[in-house]
Design an enzyme around this catalytic site. Structure first.
Site, PDB file in Angstrom:
ATOM      1  N   ASP A 166       0.590  -0.898  -0.202  1.00 39.97           N
ATOM      2  CA  ASP A 166       0.357  -0.225   0.139  1.00 39.97           C
ATOM      3  C   ASP A 166       1.058   1.415   0.036  1.00 39.97           C
ATOM      4  O   ASP A 166       1.699   1.394   0.079  1.00 39.97           O
ATOM      5  CB  ASP A 166      -0.845  -0.059   1.211  1.00 39.97           C
ATOM      6  CG  ASP A 166      -2.435   0.927   0.661  1.00 39.97           C
ATOM      7  OD1 ASP A 166      -2.222   1.660   0.064  1.00 39.97           O
ATOM      8  OD2 ASP A 166      -3.096   0.568   2.264  1.00 39.97           O
TER       9      ASP A 166
HETATM   10  C1  BGC Z   1      -5.482   3.037   0.261  1.00 39.49           C
HETATM   11  C2  BGC Z   1      -4.847   2.450  -0.562  1.00 39.49           C
HETATM   12  C3  BGC Z   1      -5.209   2.866  -2.420  1.00 39.49           C
HETATM   13  C4  BGC Z   1      -3.416   3.428  -2.745  1.00 39.49           C
HETATM   14  C5  BGC Z   1      -3.816   4.021  -3.639  1.00 39.49           C
HETATM   15  C6  BGC Z   1      -4.037   3.879  -0.189  1.00 39.49           C
HETATM   16  O1  BGC Z   1      -3.927   5.264   0.788  1.00 39.49           O
HETATM   17  O2  BGC Z   1      -5.082   2.882   2.213  1.00 39.49           O
HETATM   18  O3  BGC Z   1      -6.518   1.453  -0.432  1.00 39.49           O
HETATM   19  O4  BGC Z   1      -5.437   2.062  -3.032  1.00 39.49           O
HETATM   20  O5  BGC Z   1      -3.800   4.608  -1.507  1.00 39.49           O
HETATM   21  O6  BGC Z   1      -4.232   5.447  -3.950  1.00 39.49           O
END
Ligand code: BGC
Length: 735
Positions: free
Chosen positions: A290
């Site tokens: 993530d």
């Molecule tokens: C979130 C994810 C997301 C990623 C990309 C992160 O901060 O937890 O769910 O897919 O950002 O935007």
């Protein structure tokens, strides 16, 4: 003879073309098996090229307010993936052209984006979608999202989120399918099927990404990015369940989570990422971290610096570094120090390339460019959005048949901050959704009732704050109306990532507005639009009827209007329990039984222990009468199956749709089991007076077994119960 000659000519031509292609590198030969193409390509790559495949940078304007990304300065032509904050396929093709033509080997870039509940045709939030109990419709919706995204340049969506969540204070409950593992599994699989289609290289398929692996829903106290205490037992019986189902359904990728799993963060956890995912489940796609999750290993206290964080994440099984550039900056040194082997790098690169090959990116790297009118919000797409919005809405309360509004209603007071709002109906993570595409509640009602009903509109108050200056106008509008619809709820930014709330009640100003309007004596219908279950303990007694519309997306206005007019009979049932008050959290239907279940012992002294609405609650404008549930046998061997069926009659006056939820309970087992567990559901429409039989075939190993803290399933003999509606029927399993 003529026919034979042409066959020979054709054969000869195929041979020539194959020889021509075969003279180029194997990885460029679209007829060669994918595994041979991967092997060939990896053998030709140098270390820099390999490392860049394991990195994801960002491109375009970042719409995720939590992650302030840089605009693209110099995107390396060899980069593995980009988070693509754009909807312009022409621009995307330019970047892709750079990768195809300026990099030495011409490896296409994988463009990823958060498409969570629709791309431009925004659907209800996932929590609402699960209340439809209609996975086939969710598959259709996901397929539309995939098509819109693909035609905008997206190859890969960071969705579905299948994190079982039992604490509605956590803002991200909006993004998943509720509190139940099985429901998350069913809707997760439905969504993966919609995104990926029959084949990943179909023109409108995008690769799915299951997130956030794993147990992110166990966010302690509902706060985001915090330590979570997750036992191996609950990991297996609750949090891993939907992941296993979706991996089996072919999900191409996964995203590792921010949370701790009892001391070993999800993004540095060899047990979950390698032992379970890669070894036991044989997942052969890749895992992306993530956003900043690798760097955050330092804050989580398991890495001293970025280099160690990168080493831990990679050796645990995270193949792609989302935006941190830790892999890009540290891998050469880690390899030189022999902390990371080339074999491990090659394996990781192969996993990334496998997904690219499966998507057909090497053979068709560029997006098809069509006009926006052919891409987005087509009548067919909107029809799906309309149905899904309507099916996700839940009639929570309906005293004295207040709804549907009867023909005596000539004037409606339409009050509240959500009455004309558009932006908040989109919900969090609305991808490329536009406020201007949304049909507000007010617009939906006007379209539904035309001139036959006069709508007296007054805002009353804002979403929060203390300004009561609009109350008088709202009271006046109510006094001249036959019924008042009060549209309350949460702003879209109150749920989603980093949007936890200490209380799940609506702000005091909204509750006060309802109290004031109650004094008019007019029937009150509360319309609730929110991203989480709400504390309705003070509002429920003031309302004659309540409809939960979630954040319903672009077609929410007319979907709701259909329910209010009676054009649509509501059929949604809750995918997450509504606690009576915040202090009851956690309250979910598959809790363990108290050691002292009788006499009110172990309950709260100051509030009731029962929630306001359990998981599965939802009313209809008709009534369904259940016959006696019948078993095909009362005793079966472990190897035998058992069928249970129940006849359901639509005993009311209008057509309606009923979802039958089948639960299992095992009251005496080697380990304690939840009081009941959902194992199957089915939804059917019934005309007034019609009856139909719902069946559930119990497969003992699948439905009656339990899992231990290392994922092993055990089936024991003894008494079990099957529960349906208000019935509980016993049967026995023998050796
Ligand atoms: C979130 C994810 C997301 C990623 C990309 C992160 O901060 O937890 O769910 O897919 O950002 O935007």
């Amino acid at each position: 003879m003529k026919k034979i000659t042409s066959i020979l000519v054709l054969f000869f031509c195929i041979q020539i073309s194959y020889t021509t292609q075969a003279s180029g590198p194997v990885y460029k030969d679209k007829n060669a098996p994918i595994e041979s193409r991967i092997k060939d390509l990896v053998s030709k790559m140098n270390l820099d090229e390999k490392i860049l495949q394991l990195n994801q940078y960002t491109a375009g304007l970042n719409t995720n307010a939590n992650n302030i990304g840089e605009a693209v300065k110099a995107i390396p032509a060899e980069i593995g993936s980009l988070i693509y904050f754009s909807a312009d396929p022409v621009w995307r093709n330019q970047i892709q052209k750079k990768a195809m033509e300026e990099s030495r080997l011409g490896i296409p870039i994988l463009f990823g984006f958060d498409v969570i509940h629709g791309y431009r045709t925004v659907y209800p939030i996932s929590l609402g979608q699960a209340c439809s109990w209609d996975p086939a419709l969710v598959t259709e919706a996901a397929a539309v999202a995939a098509r819109e995204a693909k035609l905008s340049g997206v190859d890969w969506t960071f969705s579905p989120m299948i994190d079982v969540a039992r604490d509605p204070r956590w803002g991200r409950v909006a993004e998943g399918y509720g509190e139940d593992p099985y429901t998350n599994a069913v809707f997760g699989v439905a969504t993966v099927k919609g995104y990926q289609g029959k084949n990943l290289n179909d023109p409108y398929s995008v690769a799915a990404c299951l997130k956030h692996f794993v147990a992110y829903g166990m966010s302690e106290g509902g706060r985001d990015y915090r330590y979570s205490d997750v036992s191996r037992q609950s990991l297996w019986e609750t949090y891993l369940v939907p992941y296993e189902a979706c991996v089996k359904a072919g999900a191409a990728t996964l995203m590792s989570s921010f949370n701790d799993i009892s001391g070993v963060p999800g993004s540095a956890n060899p047990y979950t990422l390698t032992e379970i995912l890669k070894k036991r489940w044989k997942h052969d796609g890749f895992v992306v971290s993530d956003w900043d999750a690798i760097n955050q290993l330092i804050n989580q206290g398991v890495a001293a610096d970025r280099k160690e964080a990168g080493l831990k994440a990679f050796t645990a099984g995270v193949e792609m570094d989302m935006t941190d550039q830790i892999y890009a900056q540290n891998f050469k040194q880690l390899i030189a120090e022999k902390k990371i082997s080339m074999a491990k790098v090659d394996e990781a690169v192969s996993r990334v390339l496998r997904v690219k090959f499966r998507l057909g990116l090497f053979d068709k790297p560029y997006s098809t460019v069509v006009d926006e009118s052919q891409r987005y919000l087509t009548p067919e797409s909107k029809a799906i959005a309309q149905r899904l919005s309507a099916e996700s809405m839940v009639l929570l309360k309906n005293e004295k048949n207040t709804l549907p509004l009867n023909s005596g209603v000539k004037q409606i007071a339409l009050i509240g901050p959500m009455a004309t709002d558009k932006e908040n109906l989109l919900g969090a993570w609305s991808a490329n959704g536009k406020e201007s595409d949304v049909e507000s509640i007010s617009e939906g009602l006007n379209k539904e009732f035309g001139t036959s009903v006069k709508i007296n509109l007054a805002k009353g108050c804002g979403f929060d704050g203390r300004d009561e200056s609009g109350f008088a106008e709202a009271i006046a509008a109510t006094q001249k109306s036959d019924v008042v619809l009060i549209c309350l709820g949460e702003k879209r930014g109150w749920s989603g990532e980093n949007a936890s709330r200490s209380s799940i009640a609506l702000p005091v100003i909204q509750e006060k507005l309802v109290q004031e309007l109650r004094n008019t004596g007019k029937p009150i219908v509360l319309i609730l639009s929110n991203g989480r279950p709400l504390e309705l303990v003070r509002l429920e007694p003031l309302a004659d009827a309540m409809v939960e519309i979630w954040q319903p997306g672009v077609c929410g206005g007319s979907a709701l209007a259909g329910i209010l007019s009676g054009r649509t009979n509501p059929s949604g049932k809750l995918s997450m329990t509504f606690p009576l008050s915040t202090g009851q959290i956690p309250t979910y239907y598959d809790m363990r039984q108290s050691a002292r279940p009788t006499g009110g012992q172990g309950n709260y002294q100051d509030i009731p222990t029962e929630p306001l609405y359990w998981f599965g609650h939802g009313l209809s404008y008709t009534t369904f009468t259940y016959g006696t549930a019948k078993l095909s046998a009362t005793k079966i061997k472990k190897t035998e199956k058992l069928t249970v069926e129940v006849e359901v009659t639509n005993s009311g006056n209008v057509k309606g749709t009923e979802t039958v939820l089948w639960y299992i309970s095992d009251p005496a087992c080697s380990i304690s089991r939840p009081m009941k567990e959902l194992k199957f559901f089915e939804k059917k429409e019934l005309t007034a007076g019609a009856k139909t039989t719902f069946k559930f075939e119990i497969d003992p190993m699948r439905d009656l077994s339990f899992v231990d803290s290392d994922g092993k399933h055990f089936l024991e003999t003894g008494d079990f119960y099957v529960l349906v509606n208000k019935q509980k029927v016993k049967f026995e399993v023998t050796e």
